[in-house]
Enzyme design. Structure first.
Site, PDB file in Angstrom:
ATOM      1  N   GLY A  25       2.152  12.395  -3.470  1.00 44.67           N
ATOM      2  CA  GLY A  25       2.789  13.150  -4.538  1.00 44.67           C
ATOM      3  C   GLY A  25       1.882  13.317  -5.741  1.00 44.67           C
ATOM      4  O   GLY A  25       1.171  12.391  -6.126  1.00 44.67           O
ATOM      5  N   ARG A  86       0.145  15.267   2.231  1.00 42.18           N
ATOM      6  CA  ARG A  86       0.501  14.105   3.041  1.00 42.18           C
ATOM      7  C   ARG A  86       0.067  14.435   4.463  1.00 42.18           C
ATOM      8  O   ARG A  86       0.384  15.503   4.974  1.00 42.18           O
ATOM      9  CB  ARG A  86       2.000  13.819   2.958  1.00 42.18           C
ATOM     10  CG  ARG A  86       2.439  13.317   1.590  1.00 42.18           C
ATOM     11  CD  ARG A  86       3.899  12.918   1.587  1.00 42.18           C
ATOM     12  NE  ARG A  86       4.276  12.269   0.338  1.00 42.18           N
ATOM     13  CZ  ARG A  86       4.721  12.898  -0.738  1.00 42.18           C
ATOM     14  NH1 ARG A  86       4.857  14.223  -0.702  1.00 42.18           N
ATOM     15  NH2 ARG A  86       5.028  12.245  -1.828  1.00 42.18           N
ATOM     16  N   ASP A 117       0.485   3.310  -2.769  1.00 41.50           N
ATOM     17  CA  ASP A 117       0.057   2.270  -1.843  1.00 41.50           C
ATOM     18  C   ASP A 117      -0.199   2.801  -0.441  1.00 41.50           C
ATOM     19  O   ASP A 117      -1.065   2.302   0.278  1.00 41.50           O
ATOM     20  CB  ASP A 117       1.058   1.110  -1.816  1.00 41.50           C
ATOM     21  CG  ASP A 117       2.483   1.571  -1.553  1.00 41.50           C
ATOM     22  OD1 ASP A 117       2.709   2.786  -1.408  1.00 41.50           O
ATOM     23  OD2 ASP A 117       3.368   0.709  -1.497  1.00 41.50           O
ATOM     24  N   THR A 140       1.201   7.557  -9.376  1.00 41.87           N
ATOM     25  CA  THR A 140       2.511   7.861  -8.815  1.00 41.87           C
ATOM     26  C   THR A 140       3.567   7.666  -9.889  1.00 41.87           C
ATOM     27  O   THR A 140       3.580   6.631 -10.567  1.00 41.87           O
ATOM     28  CB  THR A 140       2.836   6.966  -7.606  1.00 41.87           C
ATOM     29  OG1 THR A 140       4.232   7.072  -7.299  1.00 41.87           O
ATOM     30  CG2 THR A 140       2.499   5.511  -7.873  1.00 41.87           C
ATOM     31  N   ASP A 142       6.523   7.035  -9.374  1.00 36.70           N
ATOM     32  CA  ASP A 142       7.431   5.980  -8.926  1.00 36.70           C
ATOM     33  C   ASP A 142       7.076   4.636  -9.566  1.00 36.70           C
ATOM     34  O   ASP A 142       7.945   3.772  -9.726  1.00 36.70           O
ATOM     35  CB  ASP A 142       7.392   5.835  -7.410  1.00 36.70           C
ATOM     36  CG  ASP A 142       7.766   7.122  -6.699  1.00 36.70           C
ATOM     37  OD1 ASP A 142       8.485   7.945  -7.297  1.00 36.70           O
ATOM     38  OD2 ASP A 142       7.334   7.316  -5.549  1.00 36.70           O
ATOM     39  N   ASP A 144       5.611   2.039  -8.385  1.00 39.45           N
ATOM     40  CA  ASP A 144       6.149   1.008  -7.501  1.00 39.45           C
ATOM     41  C   ASP A 144       5.082   0.190  -6.791  1.00 39.45           C
ATOM     42  O   ASP A 144       5.306  -0.342  -5.700  1.00 39.45           O
ATOM     43  CB  ASP A 144       7.070   1.654  -6.455  1.00 39.45           C
ATOM     44  CG  ASP A 144       6.360   2.722  -5.625  1.00 39.45           C
ATOM     45  OD1 ASP A 144       5.193   3.063  -5.932  1.00 39.45           O
ATOM     46  OD2 ASP A 144       6.983   3.223  -4.671  1.00 39.45           O
ATOM     47  N   ARG A 186      12.038   7.362  -5.561  1.00 41.41           N
ATOM     48  CA  ARG A 186      12.271   6.853  -4.195  1.00 41.41           C
ATOM     49  C   ARG A 186      13.155   5.606  -4.254  1.00 41.41           C
ATOM     50  O   ARG A 186      14.237   5.643  -4.804  1.00 41.41           O
ATOM     51  CB  ARG A 186      10.944   6.594  -3.477  1.00 41.41           C
ATOM     52  CG  ARG A 186      10.112   7.821  -3.230  1.00 41.41           C
ATOM     53  CD  ARG A 186       8.942   7.518  -2.320  1.00 41.41           C
ATOM     54  NE  ARG A 186       8.079   6.474  -2.836  1.00 41.41           N
ATOM     55  CZ  ARG A 186       7.026   5.990  -2.192  1.00 41.41           C
ATOM     56  NH1 ARG A 186       6.721   6.455  -0.984  1.00 41.41           N
ATOM     57  NH2 ARG A 186       6.287   5.046  -2.727  1.00 41.41           N
TER      58      ARG A 186
END
Length: 335
Positions: A25, A86, A117, A140, A142, A144, A186
């Site tokens: 992303g 992706r 990751d 990212t 996210d 995360d 996510r």
């Protein structure tokens, strides 16, 4: 080229060719990192290369020497000028071999990847097979990645959410409505958590913490009697319950409600000042260490940059800041 050959090349004073790619992303701030990569590479005597369209582009050989002209005027743009993707083909070793051969055609000595990751794991596999040194930079929204408190794109995403909530609040207060606002992330509730606290929301629901609607209902009905006439509820997409929470406000709280899914606007937009600064700092740390300590992930932790092995990150559990969670517990119905 393995690490020994790379060291020999450096000792002999040969120019090191380094390529950068963005994977997964997109996130605002990637272009700032790309610009700094080109400028700082030339400053250090390296030759920078672009790999277009991420791992897919690496397989297809979309590799080009980068120049100052390529990065002129991109500082304020969101997204990534070298595109992203992706790649399902990357899971096939034959395609990874093709990617390696493409790098050798351009005499690429090392790689820098901006991504999450999953992207780091992809390059780790590549290194184990073909010994191409790499450095990973978290990028990212996210946010995360374990043992990392800041990823490129996060601050801009938070500010976009802030602007959206501010605008929605005007309508919520004008019509005495409840607005359920779904944020991205996510399975990680970071964006929802920080946004709910920073924007004074009345509800915050995230995957990491069990919430109690019964307690929230009791509190809301009491507040309504005391004069509250609108609600802002921020819900993380990973829960997949935003529509149900909207209906809950209608049926249980008795408030006309609306659902707003912010979606991909959170990935775009002009990067914030903090974003531009951190993106540059990530790149400088990566390029300063790629010769002596390659195959690391550059993380930002406890207000400083820390180089980590991917295995250390993989073997650690990502956790939200406990101090932030405690601030948000009342918004989750926790007593």
């Amino acid at each position: 080229m393995n690490n020994v050959k790379l060291i020999i090349k450096i000792i002999q004073g040969e120019i090191m060719n380094i390529a950068i790619l963005t994977s997964g992303g997109d996130s605002s701030g990637m272009n700032n990192a790309i610009k700094k990569f080109v400028e700082y590479s030339y400053e250090k005597g390296y030759t920078p290369y672009f790999i277009y369209r991420g791992l897919e582009g690496l397989i297809d050989g979309k590799i080009k020497k980068a120049t100052y002209k390529d990065v002129s005027g991109i500082i304020y743009r969101g997204g990534t000028i070298i595109k992203s993707s992706r790649s399902k083909r990357w899971y096939d070793k034959n395609y990874r071999k093709t990617a390696y051969e493409n790098l050798k055609k351009h005499n690429i000595d090392a790689l820098i990847i901006l991504g999450g990751d999953g992207s780091f794991r992809a390059l780790k596999v590549f290194y184990n097979e073909f010994k191409i040194p790499f450095m990973g930079i978290p990028a990212t929204i996210d946010n995360d990645i374990a043992l990392n408190e800041y990823s490129i794109g996060v601050d801009t995403a938070l500010n976009i959410i802030r602007e959206a909530v501010d605008d929605i609040r005007d309508t919520a207060s004008s019509f005495s409505r409840a607005f359920v606002i779904e944020t991205m992330g996510r399975e990680c509730g970071y964006l929802a958590l920080v946004s709910a606290i920073a924007n004074g929301a009345e509800m915050c629901l995230i995957p990491e913490v069990e919430f109690n609607l019964k307690n929230l209902k009791k509190r809301y009905l009491k507040e309504i009697k005391e004069g509250r006439d609108y609600f802002i509820a921020i819900v993380a997409e990973g829960l997949k319950i935003s529509a149900k929470i909207k209906e809950w406000f209608d049926s249980e709280i008795g408030f006309e409600s609306r659902l707003t899914v912010l979606g991909h606007i959170q990935r775009g937009g002009a990067p914030t000042v903090i974003e531009r600064l951190r993106a540059s700092e990530f790149i400088v740390n990566a390029l300063d260490n790629i010769e002596k300590t390659p195959n690391k992930i550059v993380t930002y932790y406890d207000d400083k940059f820390v180089l980590r092995d991917l295995e250390e990150i993989e073997n650690s559990t990502y956790r939200l800041d406990e101090k932030l969670l405690k601030l948000a517990y009342p918004l989750m119905g926790k007593e």
